[in-house]
Scaffold this motif. Structure first.
Motif, PDB file in Angstrom:
ATOM      1  N   ALA A 258     -46.782  -0.256 -93.420  1.00 26.15           N
ATOM      2  CA  ALA A 258     -48.063  -0.329 -93.429  1.00 26.15           C
ATOM      3  C   ALA A 258     -49.009   1.228 -94.685  1.00 26.15           C
ATOM      4  O   ALA A 258     -48.003   2.537 -94.789  1.00 26.15           O
ATOM      5  N   SER A 259     -50.157   0.785 -94.776  1.00 31.35           N
ATOM      6  CA  SER A 259     -50.294   1.809 -95.505  1.00 31.35           C
ATOM      7  C   SER A 259     -52.138   1.731 -95.962  1.00 31.35           C
ATOM      8  O   SER A 259     -53.192   0.813 -95.172  1.00 31.35           O
ATOM      9  N   GLY A 260     -52.659   2.795 -96.591  1.00 27.71           N
ATOM     10  CA  GLY A 260     -54.532   2.964 -96.336  1.00 27.71           C
ATOM     11  C   GLY A 260     -54.814   3.976 -95.593  1.00 27.71           C
ATOM     12  O   GLY A 260     -56.201   4.005 -95.660  1.00 27.71           O
ATOM     13  N   GLY A 261     -54.067   4.625 -95.071  1.00 28.64           N
ATOM     14  CA  GLY A 261     -55.065   5.694 -94.612  1.00 28.64           C
ATOM     15  C   GLY A 261     -55.479   6.768 -95.495  1.00 28.64           C
ATOM     16  O   GLY A 261     -55.147   6.995 -96.593  1.00 28.64           O
TER      17      GLY A 261
ATOM     18  N   ARG B 154     -59.894   1.006 -94.897  1.00 34.17           N
ATOM     19  CA  ARG B 154     -59.300  -0.293 -94.757  1.00 34.17           C
ATOM     20  C   ARG B 154     -57.799  -0.503 -95.117  1.00 34.17           C
ATOM     21  O   ARG B 154     -57.120   0.223 -95.556  1.00 34.17           O
ATOM     22  N   LEU B 155     -57.212  -0.554 -93.573  1.00 40.63           N
ATOM     23  CA  LEU B 155     -55.848  -0.522 -93.648  1.00 40.63           C
ATOM     24  C   LEU B 155     -55.038  -1.458 -94.156  1.00 40.63           C
ATOM     25  O   LEU B 155     -55.557  -3.225 -94.091  1.00 40.63           O
ATOM     26  N   SER B 156     -54.026  -1.064 -94.191  1.00 47.73           N
ATOM     27  CA  SER B 156     -52.876  -3.028 -95.189  1.00 47.73           C
ATOM     28  C   SER B 156     -51.986  -2.956 -94.183  1.00 47.73           C
ATOM     29  O   SER B 156     -51.056  -1.605 -94.130  1.00 47.73           O
TER      30      SER B 156
ATOM     31  N   TYR C   4     -52.100   4.511 -87.354  1.00 48.88           N
ATOM     32  CA  TYR C   4     -52.576   3.477 -87.063  1.00 48.88           C
ATOM     33  C   TYR C   4     -51.172   2.594 -87.597  1.00 48.88           C
ATOM     34  O   TYR C   4     -50.050   3.122 -88.452  1.00 48.88           O
ATOM     35  N   TYR C   5     -50.598   1.980 -85.639  1.00 51.97           N
ATOM     36  CA  TYR C   5     -49.139   1.311 -86.382  1.00 51.97           C
ATOM     37  C   TYR C   5     -50.048  -0.322 -86.114  1.00 51.97           C
ATOM     38  O   TYR C   5     -50.812  -0.895 -85.625  1.00 51.97           O
ATOM     39  N   CYS C   6     -48.940  -0.638 -87.016  1.00 53.24           N
ATOM     40  CA  CYS C   6     -49.281  -3.113 -87.740  1.00 53.24           C
ATOM     41  C   CYS C   6     -47.919  -3.230 -86.499  1.00 53.24           C
ATOM     42  O   CYS C   6     -46.429  -2.679 -86.279  1.00 53.24           O
ATOM     43  N   ALA C   7     -48.264  -4.020 -85.620  1.00 50.56           N
ATOM     44  CA  ALA C   7     -47.140  -4.993 -85.184  1.00 50.56           C
ATOM     45  C   ALA C   7     -46.934  -6.454 -85.007  1.00 50.56           C
ATOM     46  O   ALA C   7     -48.043  -7.116 -85.100  1.00 50.56           O
ATOM     47  N   THR C   8     -46.043  -6.717 -84.879  1.00 50.90           N
ATOM     48  CA  THR C   8     -45.434  -8.222 -84.826  1.00 50.90           C
ATOM     49  C   THR C   8     -45.319  -8.455 -83.009  1.00 50.90           C
ATOM     50  O   THR C   8     -45.407  -7.869 -82.598  1.00 50.90           O
ATOM     51  N   ALA C   9     -45.945 -10.128 -82.572  1.00 48.81           N
ATOM     52  CA  ALA C   9     -46.023 -10.201 -81.179  1.00 48.81           C
ATOM     53  C   ALA C   9     -45.297 -12.277 -81.616  1.00 48.81           C
ATOM     54  O   ALA C   9     -46.253 -12.731 -82.678  1.00 48.81           O
ATOM     55  N   ASP C  10     -44.608 -12.632 -80.717  1.00 52.33           N
ATOM     56  CA  ASP C  10     -44.445 -13.888 -80.414  1.00 52.33           C
ATOM     57  C   ASP C  10     -46.261 -14.249 -78.995  1.00 52.33           C
ATOM     58  O   ASP C  10     -45.579 -16.118 -79.526  1.00 52.33           O
ATOM     59  N   ILE C  11     -46.083 -13.837 -78.769  1.00 54.01           N
ATOM     60  CA  ILE C  11     -47.422 -14.437 -77.729  1.00 54.01           C
ATOM     61  C   ILE C  11     -48.749 -13.410 -77.662  1.00 54.01           C
ATOM     62  O   ILE C  11     -48.287 -11.470 -78.130  1.00 54.01           O
ATOM     63  N   TRP C  12     -49.574 -14.099 -77.238  1.00 54.57           N
ATOM     64  CA  TRP C  12     -51.070 -13.350 -77.295  1.00 54.57           C
ATOM     65  C   TRP C  12     -51.707 -12.253 -76.305  1.00 54.57           C
ATOM     66  O   TRP C  12     -51.441 -12.278 -75.255  1.00 54.57           O
ATOM     67  N   SER C  13     -51.180 -10.447 -77.217  1.00 57.93           N
ATOM     68  CA  SER C  13     -51.955 -10.075 -75.520  1.00 57.93           C
ATOM     69  C   SER C  13     -52.210  -8.369 -76.436  1.00 57.93           C
ATOM     70  O   SER C  13     -51.583  -8.514 -77.414  1.00 57.93           O
ATOM     71  N   ARG C  14     -52.656  -8.056 -75.740  1.00 54.71           N
ATOM     72  CA  ARG C  14     -52.641  -6.989 -75.935  1.00 54.71           C
ATOM     73  C   ARG C  14     -52.249  -5.477 -75.054  1.00 54.71           C
ATOM     74  O   ARG C  14     -51.885  -4.996 -75.814  1.00 54.71           O
TER      75      ARG C  14
ATOM     76  N   TRP D 226     -42.046  -2.916 -85.439  1.00 53.36           N
ATOM     77  CA  TRP D 226     -43.378  -2.175 -85.698  1.00 53.36           C
ATOM     78  C   TRP D 226     -43.424  -1.518 -87.104  1.00 53.36           C
ATOM     79  O   TRP D 226     -41.872  -1.534 -87.623  1.00 53.36           O
ATOM     80  N   GLY D 227     -44.061  -1.580 -87.898  1.00 50.95           N
ATOM     81  CA  GLY D 227     -44.669  -0.415 -89.110  1.00 50.95           C
ATOM     82  C   GLY D 227     -44.497   0.716 -89.058  1.00 50.95           C
ATOM     83  O   GLY D 227     -44.277   1.341 -87.750  1.00 50.95           O
ATOM     84  N   GLN D 228     -44.439   1.442 -89.717  1.00 48.43           N
ATOM     85  CA  GLN D 228     -44.407   2.973 -89.743  1.00 48.43           C
ATOM     86  C   GLN D 228     -45.064   4.151 -89.497  1.00 48.43           C
ATOM     87  O   GLN D 228     -45.021   5.116 -88.777  1.00 48.43           O
ATOM     88  N   GLY D 229     -46.209   3.779 -89.198  1.00 46.71           N
ATOM     89  CA  GLY D 229     -47.292   3.889 -88.742  1.00 46.71           C
ATOM     90  C   GLY D 229     -48.304   4.749 -90.816  1.00 46.71           C
ATOM     91  O   GLY D 229     -47.625   5.131 -91.474  1.00 46.71           O
ATOM     92  N   THR D 230     -49.704   5.130 -90.348  1.00 45.25           N
ATOM     93  CA  THR D 230     -49.926   5.490 -91.875  1.00 45.25           C
ATOM     94  C   THR D 230     -51.915   6.290 -90.721  1.00 45.25           C
ATOM     95  O   THR D 230     -52.041   5.966 -89.916  1.00 45.25           O
ATOM     96  N   GLN D 231     -51.582   7.589 -91.576  1.00 44.40           N
ATOM     97  CA  GLN D 231     -52.685   8.332 -90.993  1.00 44.40           C
ATOM     98  C   GLN D 231     -54.186   8.177 -90.986  1.00 44.40           C
ATOM     99  O   GLN D 231     -53.959   8.118 -91.840  1.00 44.40           O
TER     100      GLN D 231
END
Length: 121
Positions: A5-8, A18-20, A93-103, A111-116
């Motif tokens: 993750a980046s852009g913080g 804009r976060l990427s 802020y963290y990005c993450a992957t999922a296999d099912i549609w969920s919150r 999980w990514g490492q996070g961006t402040q």
């Protein structure tokens, strides 16, 4: 899969960022992608999610109408456009992957490492 993750950064209230999140190591378009955020001392909370094709998105009520999640499968990247930022959006802020549609945070596996993101008043 690895996520970066980046852009913080630091922005004034009312501004935009804009976060990427760049993915590598596996077929990016196999995953539902989500963004979460966390303030120290609080639980990590859901922000937004997007389906594999990008055709469907879902947002937390607190960011609806201000944030936009999108993805570029050709670039293995998911984005979070954040407009009209408020001090209460300050978090890692963290990005993450999922296999099912969920919150639900437990549905997300990589999980990514996070961006402040810091929003000043």
């Amino acid at each position: 899969v690895q996520l970066q993750a980046s852009g913080g950064g630091l922005v004034q209230a009312g501004g935009s960022l804009r976060l990427s999140c760049a993915a590598s190591g596996h077929a990016f378009n196999c995953y539902i992608m989500g963004w979460f955020r966390q303030v120290p001392g609080n639980e990590r909370e859901f922000v937004a999610a997007i389906t594999r094709s990008g055709s469907l998105t879902y947002y937390a009520d607190s960011v609806k109408g201000r944030f936009t999640i999108s993805r570029g499968n050709a670039r293995n990247t998911v984005y979070l456009q954040m407009n009209s930022l408020k001090p209460e959006d300050t978090a890692v802020y963290y990005c993450a992957t999922a296999d099912i549609w969920s919150r639900r945070i437990t549905s997300y596996n990589y999980w990514g490492q996070g961006t402040q993101v810091t929003v000043s008043s």
